[in-house]
Scaffold this motif. Structure first.
Motif, mmCIF file in Angstrom:
data_model
loop_
_atom_site.group_PDB
_atom_site.id
_atom_site.type_symbol
_atom_site.label_atom_id
_atom_site.label_comp_id
_atom_site.label_asym_id
_atom_site.label_seq_id
_atom_site.Cartn_x
_atom_site.Cartn_y
_atom_site.Cartn_z
ATOM 1 N N THR A 74 0.839 -1.206 0.000
ATOM 2 C CA THR A 74 0.000 0.000 0.000
ATOM 3 C C THR A 74 0.872 1.253 0.000
ATOM 4 O OG1 THR A 74 -1.477 -1.314 1.390
ATOM 5 C CG2 THR A 74 -2.130 0.948 1.003
ATOM 6 N N THR A 86 -1.856 -2.686 -4.399
ATOM 7 C CA THR A 86 -2.789 -2.589 -3.299
ATOM 8 C C THR A 86 -2.533 -3.726 -2.330
ATOM 9 O OG1 THR A 86 -5.063 -2.910 -2.657
ATOM 10 C CG2 THR A 86 -4.504 -3.605 -4.885
ATOM 11 N N ASN A 90 -6.521 -0.243 4.371
ATOM 12 C CA ASN A 90 -6.625 1.222 4.348
ATOM 13 C C ASN A 90 -6.155 1.768 5.688
ATOM 14 O OD1 ASN A 90 -7.608 1.313 1.784
ATOM 15 N ND2 ASN A 90 -9.756 1.546 2.379
ATOM 16 N N GLU A 169 -13.507 12.072 -8.426
ATOM 17 C CA GLU A 169 -14.198 10.801 -8.206
ATOM 18 C C GLU A 169 -13.723 9.744 -9.182
ATOM 19 O OE1 GLU A 169 -18.372 10.441 -7.301
ATOM 20 O OE2 GLU A 169 -18.423 12.571 -6.770
ATOM 21 N N SER A 171 -10.622 9.343 -10.602
ATOM 22 C CA SER A 171 -9.384 8.697 -10.165
ATOM 23 C C SER A 171 -8.967 9.260 -8.812
ATOM 24 C CB SER A 171 -8.283 8.894 -11.204
ATOM 25 O OG SER A 171 -8.070 10.264 -11.406
ATOM 26 N N PRO A 172 -9.482 8.656 -7.776
ATOM 27 C CA PRO A 172 -9.157 9.152 -6.430
ATOM 28 C C PRO A 172 -7.658 9.010 -6.156
ATOM 29 C CG PRO A 172 -10.796 7.378 -6.347
ATOM 30 C CD PRO A 172 -10.319 7.457 -7.736
ATOM 31 N N SER A 174 -3.987 8.491 -4.060
ATOM 32 C CA SER A 174 -3.563 7.430 -3.141
ATOM 33 C C SER A 174 -3.595 7.930 -1.696
ATOM 34 C CB SER A 174 -2.162 6.948 -3.490
ATOM 35 O OG SER A 174 -1.276 8.050 -3.458
ATOM 36 N N LEU A 199 -16.242 8.468 -1.123
ATOM 37 C CA LEU A 199 -15.024 8.853 -1.828
ATOM 38 C C LEU A 199 -13.787 8.433 -1.032
ATOM 39 C CD1 LEU A 199 -14.124 10.376 -4.322
ATOM 40 C CD2 LEU A 199 -14.333 12.508 -3.056
ATOM 41 N N LYS A 201 -13.441 6.102 1.040
ATOM 42 C CA LYS A 201 -13.256 4.647 1.058
ATOM 43 C C LYS A 201 -12.272 4.184 -0.003
ATOM 44 C CE LYS A 201 -17.236 2.123 2.784
ATOM 45 N NZ LYS A 201 -18.520 1.574 2.420
ATOM 46 N N ARG A 202 -12.191 4.947 -1.084
ATOM 47 C CA ARG A 202 -11.333 4.530 -2.198
ATOM 48 C C ARG A 202 -9.922 5.112 -2.091
ATOM 49 N NH1 ARG A 202 -14.822 6.644 -6.767
ATOM 50 N NH2 ARG A 202 -13.218 5.748 -8.121
ATOM 51 N N VAL A 203 -9.658 5.816 -0.990
ATOM 52 C CA VAL A 203 -8.334 6.409 -0.801
ATOM 53 C C VAL A 203 -7.616 5.638 0.307
ATOM 54 C CG1 VAL A 203 -7.104 8.530 -0.165
ATOM 55 C CG2 VAL A 203 -9.283 8.668 -1.412
ATOM 56 N N PRO A 204 -6.545 4.902 -0.022
ATOM 57 C CA PRO A 204 -5.949 4.047 1.011
ATOM 58 C C PRO A 204 -5.299 4.794 2.171
ATOM 59 C CG PRO A 204 -4.730 3.871 -1.066
ATOM 60 C CD PRO A 204 -5.954 4.677 -1.347
#
Ligand code: GDP
Length: 468
Positions: A74, A86, A90, A169, A171-172, A174, A199, A201-204
């Protein structure tokens, strides 16, 4: 039989009713399994659901913690050439600011967020918070590694203010770094609005610089409300439970605490914690604050008066009370100990006064100074009765850890003793100084202190809210 039931009780007490996991090496952190010898057993049992969630979290942290495969994968995403790696985990990275009280309550909020959002909490303690706390999670670490790829950028990132609406949204990124000014709608949006939650949630990597106790926000969030209520059926115990789970003084700090305790507090019948935080010496001059403290303590019968008339003296008796003062200054201590040394009390009780340190001012970036502050917060939390200064997070941390509803010394205005001098707090949970004001659906401003019965304005800070 009684022997086995006693040893079960002992192990329950030691593990704080299941809050603590038994799998730690005791010597590396003496305070963890010895706190029960100093602090009275809590009146508030953690919910079974919280206990199972904590054990689950411990597994997650072990799997995703520093230098695990997941962590390494990550982390690679932070370098733009590895956009696809990945590790399946998170993270929330907590960066602190301000004093120890602020840091402790905001770390607890960040941990609650981690539990709710299935993120792994890593903390950047820097050099001024080194060796203050033990590791809270077994067989892993919560300290952000020194070689974290974007650690050197934190300073420049801090100057920039990210807004949710600026995040793509499609390409969120990293990571997102939030250093949010208090009372800004972005802060509210972060925890309260579904769009930002989805939103995020998709950003580690979620990097948060905060000094606030934002836990009450989750009770106002449609997506978190149910879960957080299930974890904490007794809402005002959030910090009480999470604080006792997370914050164990390091052996070095524990040495300071236990030594002071044995010398000054062990052999007394009642420990009265008195936290004197003066935010402004000009509007709250020494004599005003001193008069206020005495007025509160005598009116609320927390302390006996001294026998100024030398009239009918009660025979001295063996009962004793000890006042533990914490303050940056020494003059309150000098005044009170002189008062109780010079004359007997009308009840014959012996009153002792002690104070661990007087640092004169808040030393920024000073590890030893922070250790003293943490030791004193902990000592205050061992009190039987607690008086705190309005608006101080130092006091909030102590009251929460101790499970105490303090008497709050109202902040003086215009150099006058407030009337009443103090007021009993109705809940032990810290106050979130910047109540959320943004209503996501209607997109307008709302008073979050009136929406639900268990989130109300704080007695010591009208603009804030807390859990009841
Ligand atoms: P707040 O500013 O009262 O909300 O509490 P914080 O703990 O966030 O910040 C105040 C800081 O000032 C503390 O962390 C200490 O560094 C210092 N400080 C304030 N009061 C005391 C005290 O009674 N004892 C010690 N040792 N330090 C204090």
């Amino acid at each position: 039989n009684t022997d086995s039931s006693q040893s079960t009780k002992m192990s329950n007490d030691k593990l704080l009713d299941g809050l603590l996991s038994p799998g730690f090496d005791e010597k590396s952190c003496l305070s963890r399994y010895r706190s029960f010898l100093y602090r009275k057993a809590s009146q508030h049992k953690p919910s079974p659901y919280l206990l199972s969630k904590l054990r689950e979290y411990e597994d997650l942290h072990k799997r995703c913690g520093p230098h695990t495969r997941s962590y390494n994968e990550t982390s690679k995403r932070l370098k733009s050439s590895h956009t696809r790696s990945t590790g399946g985990c998170n993270y929330i990275v907590w960066l602190g600011s301000n004093g120890m009280g602020n840091r402790i309550i905001s770390m607890a909020s960040a941990f609650l967020y981690a539990l709710l959002a299935n993120r792994v909490l890593l903390v950047d303690h820097g050099s001024d918070m080194a060796h203050l706390f033990c590791e809270p999670f077994p067989n892993t670490s919560w300290i952000l590694p020194m070689d974290f790829p974007i650690k050197k950028q934190f300073h420049t990132l801090k100057q920039r203010h990210v807004r949710f609406r600026d995040i793509s949204e499609e390409s969120p990124p990293s990571f997102v770094y939030f250093n949010i000014p208090h009372g800004s709608y972005d802060f509210d949006e972060l925890f309260l609005c579904d769009r930002s939650r989805a939103l995020l949630k998709r950003v580690p990597w979620f990097i948060l610089s905060s000094d606030q106790y934002f836990a009450p926000s989750f009770f106002l969030s449609p997506s978190f409300k149910q879960e957080v209520s299930k974890l904490f059926p007794e809402k005002e115990t959030i910090f009480h439970q999470l604080g006792r789970y997370l914050f164990h003084p390091s052996n070095q700090v524990w040495g300071v605490i236990t030594k002071f305790y044995q010398t000054n507090l062990a052999k007394t019948e009642q420990r009265i914690g008195l936290q004197i935080r003066v935010f402004n010496r000009k509007t709250s001059p020494f004599q005003v604050v001193m008069d206020q403290i005495l007025s509160c303590m005598l009116k609320k019968k927390l302390l006996p008066e001294v026998d100024t008339q030398n009239s009918v003296r009660s025979p001295p008796n063996n009962s004793s009370k000890t006042i533990l003062i914490t303050s940056l200054y020494s003059d309150y201590f000098e005044n009170m100990s002189a008062m109780y040394q010079s004359k007997p009390t009308v009840t014959g009780e012996v009153i002792r006064v002690c104070q661990p340190s007087h640092e004169e001012y808040q030393h920024k970036g000073d590890n030893l100074h922070n250790m003293k502050a943490w030791a004193e917060i902990y000592l205050l939390s061992l009190s039987d009765v607690l008086l705190t200064s309005a608006g101080s997070t130092f006091g909030y941390a102590a009251q929460g850890l101790g499970g105490l509803k303090p008497w709050i010394l109202i902040r003086p205005k215009n150099k006058m003793v407030p009337d009443p001098a103090c007021r009993r707090d109705k809940s032990m949970d810290p106050c979130f100084h910047y109540a959320p004001r943004y209503e996501c659906k209607a997109k307008n401003i709302t008073d979050s202190g009136t929406l639900v019965p268990y989130v109300r304005h704080c007695a010591d800070r009208q603009t804030g809210v807390k859990l009841f």
